[in-house]
Design an enzyme around this catalytic site. Structure first.
Site, PDB file in Angstrom:
ATOM      1  N   GLY A 146       0.819  -1.027  -0.156  1.00 33.22           N
ATOM      2  CA  GLY A 146      -0.064  -0.185   0.036  1.00 33.22           C
ATOM      3  C   GLY A 146       0.899   1.265   0.044  1.00 33.22           C
ATOM      4  O   GLY A 146       2.107   1.125  -0.077  1.00 33.22           O
ATOM      5  N   PHE A 147       0.311   2.190   0.189  1.00 34.70           N
ATOM      6  CA  PHE A 147       0.907   3.790   0.400  1.00 34.70           C
ATOM      7  C   PHE A 147       1.946   3.835   1.191  1.00 34.70           C
ATOM      8  O   PHE A 147       3.216   3.796   0.971  1.00 34.70           O
ATOM      9  CB  PHE A 147      -0.129   4.735   0.235  1.00 34.70           C
ATOM     10  CG  PHE A 147       0.228   5.826   0.858  1.00 34.70           C
ATOM     11  CD1 PHE A 147       1.363   6.628   0.055  1.00 34.70           C
ATOM     12  CD2 PHE A 147      -0.328   6.988   1.738  1.00 34.70           C
ATOM     13  CE1 PHE A 147       1.814   8.051   0.461  1.00 34.70           C
ATOM     14  CE2 PHE A 147       0.072   8.060   2.108  1.00 34.70           C
ATOM     15  CZ  PHE A 147       1.316   8.676   1.562  1.00 34.70           C
ATOM     16  N   ASP A 202       0.554  -9.273   1.796  1.00 32.69           N
ATOM     17  CA  ASP A 202      -0.663  -8.233   1.306  1.00 32.69           C
ATOM     18  C   ASP A 202      -1.352  -9.119   0.385  1.00 32.69           C
ATOM     19  O   ASP A 202      -1.067  -9.996  -0.349  1.00 32.69           O
ATOM     20  CB  ASP A 202       0.342  -6.938   0.415  1.00 32.69           C
ATOM     21  CG  ASP A 202      -0.638  -5.762   0.200  1.00 32.69           C
ATOM     22  OD1 ASP A 202      -1.813  -5.954  -0.290  1.00 32.69           O
ATOM     23  OD2 ASP A 202      -0.252  -4.721   0.810  1.00 32.69           O
ATOM     24  N   ASN A 203      -2.801  -8.694   0.409  1.00 36.60           N
ATOM     25  CA  ASN A 203      -3.406  -9.399  -0.481  1.00 36.60           C
ATOM     26  C   ASN A 203      -3.976  -8.345  -1.909  1.00 36.60           C
ATOM     27  O   ASN A 203      -4.973  -8.867  -2.515  1.00 36.60           O
ATOM     28  CB  ASN A 203      -4.913  -9.875   0.097  1.00 36.60           C
ATOM     29  CG  ASN A 203      -5.652  -8.679   0.593  1.00 36.60           C
ATOM     30  OD1 ASN A 203      -5.174  -7.509   0.371  1.00 36.60           O
ATOM     31  ND2 ASN A 203      -7.073  -8.942   1.097  1.00 36.60           N
ATOM     32  N   GLY A 262      -3.532  -2.204  -2.366  1.00 37.78           N
ATOM     33  CA  GLY A 262      -2.306  -2.036  -2.635  1.00 37.78           C
ATOM     34  C   GLY A 262      -1.836  -2.409  -4.397  1.00 37.78           C
ATOM     35  O   GLY A 262      -2.620  -2.769  -4.890  1.00 37.78           O
ATOM     36  N   LEU A 276       0.044  -2.503   9.040  1.00 41.23           N
ATOM     37  CA  LEU A 276      -0.634  -1.715   8.279  1.00 41.23           C
ATOM     38  C   LEU A 276      -1.837  -2.149   7.274  1.00 41.23           C
ATOM     39  O   LEU A 276      -2.362  -1.393   6.508  1.00 41.23           O
ATOM     40  CB  LEU A 276       0.338  -0.983   7.321  1.00 41.23           C
ATOM     41  CG  LEU A 276       1.493  -0.452   7.970  1.00 41.23           C
ATOM     42  CD1 LEU A 276       2.546  -1.392   7.747  1.00 41.23           C
ATOM     43  CD2 LEU A 276       1.676   1.098   7.605  1.00 41.23           C
ATOM     44  N   TYR A 324     -14.733   0.578   9.417  1.00 43.46           N
ATOM     45  CA  TYR A 324     -13.068   1.337   9.712  1.00 43.46           C
ATOM     46  C   TYR A 324     -12.887   1.591  11.050  1.00 43.46           C
ATOM     47  O   TYR A 324     -12.008   0.975  11.645  1.00 43.46           O
ATOM     48  CB  TYR A 324     -13.101   2.304   8.751  1.00 43.46           C
ATOM     49  CG  TYR A 324     -11.532   2.810   8.496  1.00 43.46           C
ATOM     50  CD1 TYR A 324     -10.268   1.987   8.014  1.00 43.46           C
ATOM     51  CD2 TYR A 324     -11.221   4.100   9.093  1.00 43.46           C
ATOM     52  CE1 TYR A 324      -9.200   2.379   8.121  1.00 43.46           C
ATOM     53  CE2 TYR A 324     -10.047   4.525   8.993  1.00 43.46           C
ATOM     54  CZ  TYR A 324      -8.886   4.011   8.495  1.00 43.46           C
ATOM     55  OH  TYR A 324      -7.654   4.306   8.348  1.00 43.46           O
ATOM     56  N   THR A 343      -1.915  11.511   5.955  1.00 43.01           N
ATOM     57  CA  THR A 343      -0.689  11.460   5.523  1.00 43.01           C
ATOM     58  C   THR A 343      -0.856  11.264   3.703  1.00 43.01           C
ATOM     59  O   THR A 343      -1.913  10.782   3.390  1.00 43.01           O
ATOM     60  CB  THR A 343       0.070  10.079   5.871  1.00 43.01           C
ATOM     61  OG1 THR A 343       0.200  10.206   7.341  1.00 43.01           O
ATOM     62  CG2 THR A 343       1.749  10.183   5.453  1.00 43.01           C
TER      63      THR A 343
HETATM   64  N1  LIG Z   1      -2.756   7.193   4.639  1.00 45.51           N
HETATM   65  C1  LIG Z   1      -3.209   7.880   5.629  1.00 45.51           C
HETATM   66  O1  LIG Z   1      -3.425   9.095   5.445  1.00 45.51           O
HETATM   67  C2  LIG Z   1      -3.744   6.969   6.912  1.00 45.51           C
HETATM   68  C3  LIG Z   1      -4.326   7.668   7.996  1.00 45.51           C
HETATM   69  C4  LIG Z   1      -4.723   7.040   9.081  1.00 45.51           C
HETATM   70  C5  LIG Z   1      -4.277   5.694   9.244  1.00 45.51           C
HETATM   71  N2  LIG Z   1      -3.866   5.007   8.328  1.00 45.51           N
HETATM   72  C6  LIG Z   1      -3.466   3.657   8.335  1.00 45.51           C
HETATM   73  O2  LIG Z   1      -2.296   3.163   7.874  1.00 45.51           O
HETATM   74  C7  LIG Z   1      -2.407   1.875   7.173  1.00 45.51           C
HETATM   75  C8  LIG Z   1      -1.963   2.063   5.752  1.00 45.51           C
HETATM   76  O3  LIG Z   1      -2.623   3.156   4.965  1.00 45.51           O
HETATM   77  P1  LIG Z   1      -2.280   3.296   3.408  1.00 45.51           P
HETATM   78  O4  LIG Z   1      -2.899   4.855   3.364  1.00 45.51           O
HETATM   79  O5  LIG Z   1      -0.895   2.939   2.956  1.00 45.51           O
HETATM   80  O6  LIG Z   1      -3.587   2.564   2.802  1.00 45.51           O
HETATM   81  P2  LIG Z   1      -3.434   1.710   1.487  1.00 45.51           P
HETATM   82  O7  LIG Z   1      -4.911   1.119   1.405  1.00 45.51           O
HETATM   83  O8  LIG Z   1      -2.719   2.068   0.378  1.00 45.51           O
HETATM   84  O9  LIG Z   1      -2.789   0.409   2.203  1.00 45.51           O
HETATM   85  C9  LIG Z   1      -3.198  -0.824   2.950  1.00 45.51           C
HETATM   86  C10 LIG Z   1      -2.808  -1.884   2.337  1.00 45.51           C
HETATM   87  O10 LIG Z   1      -3.039  -2.961   3.112  1.00 45.51           O
HETATM   88  C11 LIG Z   1      -3.423  -4.065   2.201  1.00 45.51           C
HETATM   89  N3  LIG Z   1      -4.645  -4.983   2.745  1.00 45.51           N
HETATM   90  C12 LIG Z   1      -6.038  -4.721   3.001  1.00 45.51           C
HETATM   91  N4  LIG Z   1      -6.566  -5.604   3.550  1.00 45.51           N
HETATM   92  C13 LIG Z   1      -5.599  -6.676   3.688  1.00 45.51           C
HETATM   93  C14 LIG Z   1      -5.944  -8.019   4.320  1.00 45.51           C
HETATM   94  N5  LIG Z   1      -6.915  -8.392   4.847  1.00 45.51           N
HETATM   95  N6  LIG Z   1      -4.785  -8.814   3.974  1.00 45.51           N
HETATM   96  C15 LIG Z   1      -3.733  -8.267   3.635  1.00 45.51           C
HETATM   97  N7  LIG Z   1      -3.402  -7.191   3.033  1.00 45.51           N
HETATM   98  C16 LIG Z   1      -4.581  -6.265   3.022  1.00 45.51           C
HETATM   99  C17 LIG Z   1      -3.937  -3.631   0.793  1.00 45.51           C
HETATM  100  O11 LIG Z   1      -3.695  -4.280  -0.235  1.00 45.51           O
HETATM  101  C18 LIG Z   1      -2.918  -2.405   0.850  1.00 45.51           C
HETATM  102  O12 LIG Z   1      -1.752  -2.608   0.098  1.00 45.51           O
HETATM  103  C19 LIG Z   1      -3.762   1.556   7.317  1.00 45.51           C
HETATM  104  O13 LIG Z   1      -3.958   0.586   8.188  1.00 45.51           O
HETATM  105  C20 LIG Z   1      -4.677   2.784   7.541  1.00 45.51           C
HETATM  106  O14 LIG Z   1      -5.712   2.508   8.557  1.00 45.51           O
HETATM  107  C21 LIG Z   1      -3.286   5.665   6.896  1.00 45.51           C
END
Ligand SMILES: NC(=O)c1ccc[n+]([C@@H]2O[C@H](COP(=O)([O-])OP(=O)(O)OC[C@H]3O[C@@H](n4cnc5c(N)ncnc54)[C@H](O)[C@@H]3O)[C@@H](O)[C@H]2O)c1
Length: 313
Positions: free
Chosen positions: A11-12, A31-32, A36, A77, A149, A179
């Protein structure tokens, strides 16, 4: 050299963490690909210290190798973070936070790994206390569109706390605030990527409501610095991590339009249900534990992000 299991590493945020940590450590990315992409990992895939396991964190029992390879740190994450994406898959989102966390905590117990859970500012709901400290208990609704969520994250924090006390696992909870940066998806519906894509395409920037709502935007490199500083600390937290400066959505839209040299119009559209009105973290506890504060201002971070999005087209 440590071995990190990074759940959600495609993911990000996860992909930036993988890239930072691979210089000194071995990475197992699980990762699934729900939200991502393999593209985020393209620089890593041929590295001998990097391993990719395509799996759902809710179902790790049959992956024997995760039991036999010693793992020093587990960073969880895995979870869709964009409201558009998690509202499309609400049950999978909730189960990822609850069942997925349970499965990773059991793995942490097995290996006696350090476990870090990535929670969110959303656990506070529409906070009426700013800047919001970790002591604020939150105003959330178990039945809202966002509950899959928010309540998932709240439950996962509780589960992390219970494993720490019952099994003496070193755990930390980070409550991440907005972020942004490279590797965000172009179409995930998050405000920064939405506005940049619209501005680059000379399409309207669609602002929810009157645009007076605020967020605090942290550039990804600052967040990754913060995470590195807490990796081996014993503190549980929970810790707020993010930028302290509030920015209105109107200000963000105008800034992005200017930085993109775009002539896109700004258009107001109806407010989304349960959209928080203000977001601003108090990060004093995290600063006391690590000395961290963000260094990249919004213009600089947006410019880097715009360059990334331009490079995709
Ligand atoms: N980006 C932000 O601003 C932000 C803010 C608050 C919290 N977060 C937390 O940080 C974490 C990462 O956020 P992000 O922005 O990179 O999101 P994202 O959606 O880009 O990344 C999440 C990743 O988790 C993977 N994923 C989802 N469900 C899954 C599962 N059941 N099994 C395996 N992989 C799985 C997705 O494929 C993805 O690659 C998250 O937990 C999110 O809640 C992010």
């Amino acid at each position: 050299m440590h071995t990190y299991l990074i759940a959600g590493g495609a993911g990000f945020i996860g992909s930036h963490l993988c890239k930072r940590l691979i210089n000194q450590h071995k990475i197992i990315c699980v990762d699934n690909f729900a939200t991502g992409s393999r593209g985020n990992l393209s620089e890593l895939i041929d590295n001998d210290r990097f391993e990719l396991i395509d799996a759902d964190i809710c179902h790790l029992d049959k992956i024997h190798q995760l039991k036999t390879t010693p793992i020093t740190h587990i960073l969880n994450l895995a979870c869709p973070a964009s409201p558009d994406q998690y509202m499309q898959a609400p049950i999978a989102t909730l189960m990822t936070s609850v069942q997925g966390s349970h499965s990773l905590l059991n793995l942490a117990k097995h290996h006696k790994s350090k476990y870090i859970f990535f929670s969110t500012s959303e656990v506070y709901g529409d906070a009426d206390s700013l800047p919001t400290t970790e002591k604020y208990l939150g105003q959330t609704d178990t039945l809202s569109d966002r509950a899959c969520y928010i309540e998932g994250k709240r439950s996962a924090e509780t589960l992390t706390h219970l494993f720490r006390h019952k099994f003496q696992i070193p755990t930390t909870v980070l409550r991440v605030f907005n972020t942004y940066g490279p590797n965000m998806q172009t179409t995930d519906g998050r405000v920064v990527s939405n506005f940049i894509m619209a501005a680059l395409q000379e399409s309207p920037l669609r602002i929810d409501g009157d645009g007076h709502q605020t967020r605090s935007f942290c550039y990804i490199d600052d967040l990754i610095d913060a995470i590195e500083l807490i990796l081996d600390k014993p503190d549980f937290g929970p810790f707020n991590v993010g930028a302290s400066r509030q920015t209105t959505i109107n200000e963000l839209a105008t800034k992005i339009k200017t930085l993109c040299l775009s002539s896109s119009p700004l258009i107001n559209q109806p407010t989304r249900a349960h959209d928080p009105k203000k977001r601003q973290p108090c990060t004093e506890s995290f600063k006391a534990a690590t000395g961290w504060s963000p260094t990249i201002d919004l213009d600089e971070g947006l410019n880097k992000t715009i360059q990334y999005f331009k490079g995709l087209s």
